[in-house]
Design a protein around this motif. Structure first.
Motif, PDB file in Angstrom:
ATOM      1  N   GLU A   1     -10.199 -10.308  -2.615  1.00 31.97           N
ATOM      2  CA  GLU A   1      -8.771  -9.986  -2.694  1.00 31.97           C
ATOM      3  C   GLU A   1      -8.360  -9.737  -4.141  1.00 31.97           C
ATOM      4  O   GLU A   1      -7.547  -8.845  -4.415  1.00 31.97           O
ATOM      5  CB  GLU A   1      -7.936 -11.112  -2.086  1.00 31.97           C
ATOM      6  CG  GLU A   1      -8.056 -11.224  -0.584  1.00 31.97           C
ATOM      7  CD  GLU A   1      -7.717  -9.938   0.149  1.00 31.97           C
ATOM      8  OE1 GLU A   1      -6.641  -9.368  -0.112  1.00 31.97           O
ATOM      9  OE2 GLU A   1      -8.541  -9.492   0.977  1.00 31.97           O
ATOM     10  N   HIS A   2      -8.913 -10.506  -5.068  1.00 28.50           N
ATOM     11  CA  HIS A   2      -8.601 -10.307  -6.487  1.00 28.50           C
ATOM     12  C   HIS A   2      -8.988  -8.909  -6.928  1.00 28.50           C
ATOM     13  O   HIS A   2      -8.201  -8.187  -7.560  1.00 28.50           O
ATOM     14  CB  HIS A   2      -9.340 -11.342  -7.343  1.00 28.50           C
ATOM     15  CG  HIS A   2      -9.278 -11.054  -8.824  1.00 28.50           C
ATOM     16  ND1 HIS A   2     -10.182 -10.212  -9.462  1.00 28.50           N
ATOM     17  CD2 HIS A   2      -8.414 -11.473  -9.775  1.00 28.50           C
ATOM     18  CE1 HIS A   2      -9.871 -10.141 -10.747  1.00 28.50           C
ATOM     19  NE2 HIS A   2      -8.804 -10.896 -10.967  1.00 28.50           N
TER      20      HIS A   2
ATOM     21  N   GLU B   1      -6.797  -6.071  -5.195  1.00 28.48           N
ATOM     22  CA  GLU B   1      -5.476  -5.899  -5.806  1.00 28.48           C
ATOM     23  C   GLU B   1      -5.587  -5.337  -7.217  1.00 28.48           C
ATOM     24  O   GLU B   1      -4.746  -4.541  -7.647  1.00 28.48           O
ATOM     25  CB  GLU B   1      -4.718  -7.231  -5.833  1.00 28.48           C
ATOM     26  CG  GLU B   1      -3.314  -7.086  -6.402  1.00 28.48           C
ATOM     27  CD  GLU B   1      -2.424  -8.287  -6.172  1.00 28.48           C
ATOM     28  OE1 GLU B   1      -1.187  -8.135  -6.282  1.00 28.48           O
ATOM     29  OE2 GLU B   1      -2.959  -9.381  -5.872  1.00 28.48           O
ATOM     30  N   GLN B   2      -6.639  -5.699  -7.916  1.00 25.13           N
ATOM     31  CA  GLN B   2      -6.817  -5.217  -9.288  1.00 25.13           C
ATOM     32  C   GLN B   2      -6.958  -3.699  -9.350  1.00 25.13           C
ATOM     33  O   GLN B   2      -6.509  -3.063 -10.312  1.00 25.13           O
ATOM     34  CB  GLN B   2      -8.039  -5.881  -9.919  1.00 25.13           C
ATOM     35  CG  GLN B   2      -8.188  -5.603 -11.407  1.00 25.13           C
ATOM     36  CD  GLN B   2      -9.387  -6.319 -11.982  1.00 25.13           C
ATOM     37  OE1 GLN B   2     -10.529  -5.950 -11.722  1.00 25.13           O
ATOM     38  NE2 GLN B   2      -9.133  -7.371 -12.771  1.00 25.13           N
TER      39      GLN B   2
ATOM     40  N   PHE C   1      -5.336  -1.583  -7.628  1.00 21.05           N
ATOM     41  CA  PHE C   1      -3.969  -1.063  -7.617  1.00 21.05           C
ATOM     42  C   PHE C   1      -3.271  -1.315  -8.953  1.00 21.05           C
ATOM     43  O   PHE C   1      -2.496  -0.482  -9.426  1.00 21.05           O
ATOM     44  CB  PHE C   1      -3.181  -1.677  -6.463  1.00 21.05           C
ATOM     45  CG  PHE C   1      -3.584  -1.142  -5.124  1.00 21.05           C
ATOM     46  CD1 PHE C   1      -2.897  -0.071  -4.556  1.00 21.05           C
ATOM     47  CD2 PHE C   1      -4.659  -1.680  -4.438  1.00 21.05           C
ATOM     48  CE1 PHE C   1      -3.280   0.446  -3.324  1.00 21.05           C
ATOM     49  CE2 PHE C   1      -5.056  -1.172  -3.202  1.00 21.05           C
ATOM     50  CZ  PHE C   1      -4.353  -0.095  -2.651  1.00 21.05           C
ATOM     51  N   GLN C   2      -3.560  -2.443  -9.551  1.00 22.50           N
ATOM     52  CA  GLN C   2      -2.987  -2.744 -10.860  1.00 22.50           C
ATOM     53  C   GLN C   2      -3.512  -1.774 -11.918  1.00 22.50           C
ATOM     54  O   GLN C   2      -2.764  -1.347 -12.805  1.00 22.50           O
ATOM     55  CB  GLN C   2      -3.313  -4.184 -11.243  1.00 22.50           C
ATOM     56  CG  GLN C   2      -2.618  -5.209 -10.350  1.00 22.50           C
ATOM     57  CD  GLN C   2      -3.154  -6.616 -10.525  1.00 22.50           C
ATOM     58  OE1 GLN C   2      -4.247  -6.817 -11.054  1.00 22.50           O
ATOM     59  NE2 GLN C   2      -2.388  -7.600 -10.075  1.00 22.50           N
TER      60      GLN C   2
ATOM     61  N   ARG D   1      -6.742  -3.952   5.058  1.00 18.70           N
ATOM     62  CA  ARG D   1      -6.544  -4.762   3.851  1.00 18.70           C
ATOM     63  C   ARG D   1      -5.985  -3.903   2.723  1.00 18.70           C
ATOM     64  O   ARG D   1      -5.109  -4.341   1.964  1.00 18.70           O
ATOM     65  CB  ARG D   1      -7.858  -5.398   3.418  1.00 18.70           C
ATOM     66  CG  ARG D   1      -8.398  -6.450   4.365  1.00 18.70           C
ATOM     67  CD  ARG D   1      -9.792  -6.901   3.926  1.00 18.70           C
ATOM     68  NE  ARG D   1      -9.766  -7.488   2.583  1.00 18.70           N
ATOM     69  CZ  ARG D   1     -10.845  -7.608   1.815  1.00 18.70           C
ATOM     70  NH1 ARG D   1     -12.024  -7.150   2.243  1.00 18.70           N
ATOM     71  NH2 ARG D   1     -10.750  -8.161   0.624  1.00 18.70           N
TER      72      ARG D   1
ATOM     73  N   VAL E   1      -2.132  -3.260   2.733  1.00 18.92           N
ATOM     74  CA  VAL E   1      -1.259  -4.348   2.252  1.00 18.92           C
ATOM     75  C   VAL E   1      -0.848  -4.084   0.807  1.00 18.92           C
ATOM     76  O   VAL E   1       0.330  -4.179   0.440  1.00 18.92           O
ATOM     77  CB  VAL E   1      -1.981  -5.709   2.370  1.00 18.92           C
ATOM     78  CG1 VAL E   1      -1.151  -6.805   1.698  1.00 18.92           C
ATOM     79  CG2 VAL E   1      -2.254  -6.047   3.829  1.00 18.92           C
ATOM     80  N   TYR E   2      -1.813  -3.720  -0.029  1.00 19.33           N
ATOM     81  CA  TYR E   2      -1.533  -3.495  -1.444  1.00 19.33           C
ATOM     82  C   TYR E   2      -0.948  -2.115  -1.691  1.00 19.33           C
ATOM     83  O   TYR E   2      -0.171  -1.929  -2.642  1.00 19.33           O
ATOM     84  CB  TYR E   2      -2.804  -3.720  -2.266  1.00 19.33           C
ATOM     85  CG  TYR E   2      -3.281  -5.143  -2.169  1.00 19.33           C
ATOM     86  CD1 TYR E   2      -2.599  -6.173  -2.819  1.00 19.33           C
ATOM     87  CD2 TYR E   2      -4.383  -5.481  -1.378  1.00 19.33           C
ATOM     88  CE1 TYR E   2      -3.017  -7.492  -2.707  1.00 19.33           C
ATOM     89  CE2 TYR E   2      -4.809  -6.790  -1.257  1.00 19.33           C
ATOM     90  CZ  TYR E   2      -4.118  -7.793  -1.923  1.00 19.33           C
ATOM     91  OH  TYR E   2      -4.521  -9.098  -1.801  1.00 19.33           O
TER      92      TYR E   2
ATOM     93  N   LYS F   1       2.608  -2.746  -1.201  1.00 18.19           N
ATOM     94  CA  LYS F   1       3.142  -3.608  -2.259  1.00 18.19           C
ATOM     95  C   LYS F   1       3.380  -2.828  -3.542  1.00 18.19           C
ATOM     96  O   LYS F   1       4.416  -2.988  -4.192  1.00 18.19           O
ATOM     97  CB  LYS F   1       2.175  -4.770  -2.519  1.00 18.19           C
ATOM     98  CG  LYS F   1       2.618  -5.684  -3.653  1.00 18.19           C
ATOM     99  CD  LYS F   1       1.650  -6.846  -3.847  1.00 18.19           C
ATOM    100  CE  LYS F   1       2.080  -7.725  -5.028  1.00 18.19           C
ATOM    101  NZ  LYS F   1       1.163  -8.889  -5.196  1.00 18.19           N
ATOM    102  N   TYR F   2       2.410  -1.974  -3.912  1.00 21.63           N
ATOM    103  CA  TYR F   2       2.495  -1.248  -5.181  1.00 21.63           C
ATOM    104  C   TYR F   2       3.057   0.165  -5.018  1.00 21.63           C
ATOM    105  O   TYR F   2       3.238   0.871  -6.002  1.00 21.63           O
ATOM    106  CB  TYR F   2       1.108  -1.194  -5.848  1.00 21.63           C
ATOM    107  CG  TYR F   2       0.685  -2.539  -6.401  1.00 21.63           C
ATOM    108  CD1 TYR F   2       1.040  -2.922  -7.682  1.00 21.63           C
ATOM    109  CD2 TYR F   2      -0.042  -3.434  -5.614  1.00 21.63           C
ATOM    110  CE1 TYR F   2       0.664  -4.160  -8.193  1.00 21.63           C
ATOM    111  CE2 TYR F   2      -0.421  -4.672  -6.110  1.00 21.63           C
ATOM    112  CZ  TYR F   2      -0.064  -5.030  -7.398  1.00 21.63           C
ATOM    113  OH  TYR F   2      -0.427  -6.267  -7.888  1.00 21.63           O
TER     114      TYR F   2
END
Length: 300
Positions: A132-133, A136-137, A139-140, A161, A164-165, A168-169
């Protein structure tokens, strides 16, 4: 969202508000033209700074930035690596991801901005085993690069999965296809794209590789006519049907000209990113030929 005709587009542009009313892809796109960009994986034979210099020399203004030009070069997969070397590369990449500061990514963004090259999308590695880290990274990183798009050779099963991000982003994700029709969890067929998007948000979209699609014996022209609203960019390469080889542009079966004409004639804001994979003598000179080939087709 309403599709703008050419007169409406011109009116908005002249009043200076077009960029405020439409997505980034529309803001960059010129109606009646095709954005010929580059997947920086094409320059995988050199590090980021050298790849960027090559793009400048080629006149590239739009780039799909390969993750290998963002992550440590020493961590990149290489053919014929030993199991021990692969273990070391994996450990190095894990360490980099655990300690990454977005200032490093901002520095990359600034290099592209100074060079006058737009980062159209970030190409992230996303598979079922991703944490998960790390998910999400990705997308960051895309956000820090200043792009609203990710492209990825993911799997059908991981897309829930991913969504979800993506939500969010507010970053759209284009599923990239290969020609592995024998692997139902890989993106290769129209059905796999449909399954990858089923039940998910409008952020889950398609990065259509027209070369691989042709090698898998599917019709890229027909698919684009039906699904162009879901396509955030295409990869341009030339392959023969029936899982044929990658060849210089114009020597395979991929309908490159008809696809580029579809984009041009319909005013679709779909960048056509060249992905160089056939074996040529010099990468930059081969890319120069590829760019000229596509530009000439657009003019035809």
């Amino acid at each position: 969202m309403k599709t703008l005709n050419r007169r409406e587009w011109s009116k908005l542009t002249l009043t200076g508000v077009a960029g405020l009313m439409i997505p980034k892809a529309f803001a960059f796109h010129k109606p009646g033209s095709v954005t010929i960009g580059l997947q920086s994986y094409s320059l995988r034979d050199r590090p980021l700074d050298e790849a960027l210099a090559a793009m400048v020399s080629l006149g590239i203004k739009s780039c799909e930035l390969w993750g290998g030009h963002v992550e440590p070069q020493a961590a990149q997969w290489q053919r014929n690596s030993t199991p021990e070397q692969n273990k070391q590369k994996k450990a190095l990449l894990e360490e980099w991801r655990a300690n990454l500061k977005m200032d490093e990514i901002h520095a990359i963004r600034d290099k592209f901005k100074a060079a006058g090259i737009r980062i159209q999308a970030y190409t992230a590695s996303i598979k079922d085993s991703i944490s998960e880290h790390d998910l999400e990274q990705q997308f960051q990183i895309a956000q820090a690069l200043g792009t609203d798009s990710i492209t990825t050779s993911a799997t059908v099963s991981v897309m829930k999965r991913v969504d979800v991000y993506a939500k969010k982003y507010k970053i759209q994700v284009g599923m990239h296809n290969h020609a592995h029709v024998e692997q139902p969890n890989e993106f290769a067929t129209p059905d796999s794209f449909a399954r990858g998007m089923q039940g998910l948000s409008e952020y889950i979209k398609i990065n259509l590789d027209i070369g691989h699609f042709t090698a898998a014996n599917f019709d890229a022209v027909a698919f684009m006519k039906e699904h162009h609203k879901q396509i955030i960019c295409i990869h341009v390469k030339d392959r023969k049907k029936d899982q044929g080889d990658n060849l210089p542009l114009g020597q395979g079966d991929t309908p490159i000209g008809p696809v580029l004409h579809l984009i041009r004639d319909n005013g679709w804001p779909i960048p056509a990113n060249i992905e160089y994979e056939y074996k040529g003598a010099d990468t930059v000179e081969e890319l120069r030929k590829c760019i000229a080939y596509c530009q000439n087709l657009v003019k035809a």
